[in-house]
Design a protein around this motif. Sequence first.
Motif, short mmCIF file in Angstrom:
data_model
loop_
_atom_site.label_atom_id
_atom_site.label_comp_id
_atom_site.label_asym_id
_atom_site.label_seq_id
_atom_site.Cartn_x
_atom_site.Cartn_y
_atom_site.Cartn_z
N GLN A 7 0.84 -1.20 0.00
CA GLN A 7 0.00 0.00 0.00
C GLN A 7 0.88 1.25 0.00
O GLN A 7 0.47 2.28 -0.50
N ARG A 8 2.07 1.16 0.60
CA ARG A 8 2.98 2.29 0.66
C ARG A 8 4.21 2.00 -0.18
O ARG A 8 4.81 0.95 -0.06
N GLN A 45 6.76 9.56 -0.71
CA GLN A 45 6.01 8.32 -0.56
C GLN A 45 4.65 8.44 -1.24
O GLN A 45 4.11 9.55 -1.39
N VAL A 92 0.90 6.37 -0.93
CA VAL A 92 0.06 5.36 -0.30
C VAL A 92 -1.12 5.12 -1.24
O VAL A 92 -1.78 6.07 -1.68
#
Length: 177
Positions: free
Chosen positions: A55-56, A73, A75
């Motif tokens: 998910q990240r 990042q 997500v």
Amino acid sequence: MISLVPFSTDHIETLLTWFPTDADLVQWAGATLVFPLDRRQLEDILAETQVVRPQRNAWMAVTDEGRIVGHVQLVTDRRNGIGRLARVGVAPAERGRGYGIQMVRCVVDKAFSDPNTERVELNVFSFNTAALRTYERLGFVREGTRRSSARVGSERWDTVIMGLLRSEYLSHVEAVA
């Protein structure tokens, strides 16, 4: 020009030097990490990126000369087709050189390369005018403000919510080309 390379254990020591105060850390990571930032917290982030279909995702921005200039990042909420831009940070010595906009553009391109992504969103503190300008230049729209949403020491900070829809992204890409 920069490229994004996956965040790895080799980058942890560098990233640990970028956030010398609680305020710096909160500005980068929100309230989810604890000051002082330590190796364990960054290893936990790294672990999130190393699963099947994470998910990240996390990257370091590196110049053509090999200098590390940033971290970013993304997500992913696959069910709803949303990418959340998170933890965008430019190395203190590299700020003001345009690396932030390059990093964000790369991540937004990655997010929208998935045909199921309809929206990319982010949160940014209202006093961070450089970041707000960067996001707006890339087509992000201010959607609202969560007033007094973060406490840092004796201060309260407002959070601006921004979003970019696929149709806006495509229009922006065409306009820039």
